[in-house]
Design a protein around this motif. Sequence first.
Motif, PDB file in Angstrom:
ATOM      1  N   PRO A   1      43.953  49.135  24.024  1.00 20.55           N
ATOM      2  CA  PRO A   1      44.349  47.815  24.509  1.00 20.55           C
ATOM      3  C   PRO A   1      45.756  47.891  25.091  1.00 20.55           C
ATOM      4  CG  PRO A   1      44.434  47.898  22.122  1.00 20.55           C
ATOM      5  CD  PRO A   1      43.813  49.176  22.565  1.00 20.55           C
TER       6      PRO A   1
ATOM      7  N   SER B   1      49.138  45.836  26.921  1.00 20.75           N
ATOM      8  CA  SER B   1      49.876  44.611  27.234  1.00 20.75           C
ATOM      9  C   SER B   1      51.254  44.985  27.757  1.00 20.75           C
ATOM     10  CB  SER B   1      50.004  43.695  26.015  1.00 20.75           C
ATOM     11  OG  SER B   1      50.816  44.295  25.026  1.00 20.75           O
TER      12      SER B   1
ATOM     13  N   GLU C   1      55.115  43.219  28.256  1.00 22.80           N
ATOM     14  CA  GLU C   1      56.016  42.102  27.988  1.00 22.80           C
ATOM     15  C   GLU C   1      57.218  42.185  28.924  1.00 22.80           C
ATOM     16  OE1 GLU C   1      56.891  42.622  23.868  1.00 22.80           O
ATOM     17  OE2 GLU C   1      55.088  41.569  23.205  1.00 22.80           O
TER      18      GLU C   1
ATOM     19  N   GLU D   1      54.104  37.518  28.901  1.00 23.46           N
ATOM     20  CA  GLU D   1      53.314  38.605  28.352  1.00 23.46           C
ATOM     21  C   GLU D   1      52.041  38.730  29.172  1.00 23.46           C
ATOM     22  OE1 GLU D   1      51.545  40.320  24.132  1.00 23.46           O
ATOM     23  OE2 GLU D   1      52.322  38.264  24.249  1.00 23.46           O
ATOM     24  N   LEU D   2      51.789  39.944  29.659  1.00 22.85           N
ATOM     25  CA  LEU D   2      50.598  40.229  30.441  1.00 22.85           C
ATOM     26  C   LEU D   2      49.608  40.968  29.545  1.00 22.85           C
ATOM     27  CD1 LEU D   2      52.386  41.575  33.659  1.00 22.85           C
ATOM     28  CD2 LEU D   2      51.727  39.206  33.146  1.00 22.85           C
ATOM     29  N   ASN D   3      48.592  40.279  29.074  1.00 20.60           N
ATOM     30  CA  ASN D   3      47.575  40.899  28.232  1.00 20.60           C
ATOM     31  C   ASN D   3      46.472  41.466  29.130  1.00 20.60           C
ATOM     32  OD1 ASN D   3      48.560  40.317  25.531  1.00 20.60           O
ATOM     33  ND2 ASN D   3      48.237  38.162  26.066  1.00 20.60           N
ATOM     34  N   LEU D   4      46.438  42.786  29.238  1.00 18.17           N
ATOM     35  CA  LEU D   4      45.521  43.442  30.158  1.00 18.17           C
ATOM     36  C   LEU D   4      44.199  43.813  29.510  1.00 18.17           C
ATOM     37  CD1 LEU D   4      48.114  45.744  31.943  1.00 18.17           C
ATOM     38  CD2 LEU D   4      47.458  43.400  32.504  1.00 18.17           C
TER      39      LEU D   4
ATOM     40  N   ALA E   1      49.405  46.847  36.769  1.00 19.58           N
ATOM     41  CA  ALA E   1      49.665  45.487  36.294  1.00 19.58           C
ATOM     42  C   ALA E   1      50.469  44.727  37.349  1.00 19.58           C
ATOM     43  CB  ALA E   1      50.434  45.535  34.977  1.00 19.58           C
TER      44      ALA E   1
ATOM     45  N   ARG F   1      56.351  32.162  31.449  1.00 18.66           N
ATOM     46  CA  ARG F   1      55.125  31.673  30.809  1.00 18.66           C
ATOM     47  C   ARG F   1      54.810  30.221  31.148  1.00 18.66           C
ATOM     48  NH1 ARG F   1      56.644  32.099  24.575  1.00 18.66           N
ATOM     49  NH2 ARG F   1      57.669  33.981  25.328  1.00 18.66           N
TER      50      ARG F   1
ATOM     51  N   GLU G   1      52.978  48.270  25.991  1.00 17.04           N
ATOM     52  CA  GLU G   1      52.434  48.585  24.673  1.00 17.04           C
ATOM     53  C   GLU G   1      50.981  49.005  24.873  1.00 17.04           C
ATOM     54  OE1 GLU G   1      52.987  45.297  22.080  1.00 17.04           O
ATOM     55  OE2 GLU G   1      55.169  45.463  22.059  1.00 17.04           O
TER      56      GLU G   1
END
Length: 237
Positions: free
Chosen positions: A168, A170, A172, A183-186, A201, A208, A223
């Motif tokens: 997973p 992400s 920040e 925060e970009l949750n990929l 990304a 936000r 991360e």
Amino acid sequence: MRNGGRWTQQARLTAKDTKAADRFGTGVATTGKSAIVGAPFRPEGAPGSGAAYSFVSLDGKWEEKEKITPDDAGQKINYGLWVAMSGNMVIVSSYAAPNEGGAEKGIGTAAYVYNSVDDFGVLPYAVESSGMSLTTLGRVKRTALLQNFPNPFNPETWLPYHLASDVPVSIEIYNAQGILLRELNLGERKAGSYLTRDTAAYWDGRNRFGETVSSGVYFYTLEAGSYEATRRMLILK
């Protein structure tokens, strides 16, 4: 490109404004999917002043990005006779640049140092020993966060990275005071390289709350499983 036991031509690079007399291709350096090509006899301000061109390969197609000329382009210095790339650095040499101390010192060689992303607009592909290289035969060996492009940018940018395994992911984004802005949750990503506008990304320069952030220095942290790394970027309006 080597295919089995034979070498085949992958592309033929040409610049938009060069002629045969410019000697485009005299100096060449490549790393990954980026290339810098010198044209030491290109007349930029004076005959034989020279220029250097950057190219990147996006989805298998090579595109010209930038043309760079030296600050002393009015002199016949044959800038672009030799070029070299390593990580975020590009060095372009000339043959007949004035030595320090003025004309009475005569002429000699000189080297001009640039940032590959800021000045030439190409992604930083590190040149490392085989034991530390990011990829081997196209397979990613270790996870890495690369420099965003373009940088500086306004208002959007892309954040490239390598993944050595399925994890997973992400990213920040923080301001210079360390405050988390976005925060970009990929989600779950497969092992591989995410280096182009289609795969890296993406950040649109907003926080936000959807507000456009101001000019300045920002930081982005990747991360990916147990891996974490941070780089700096610059918004310039």
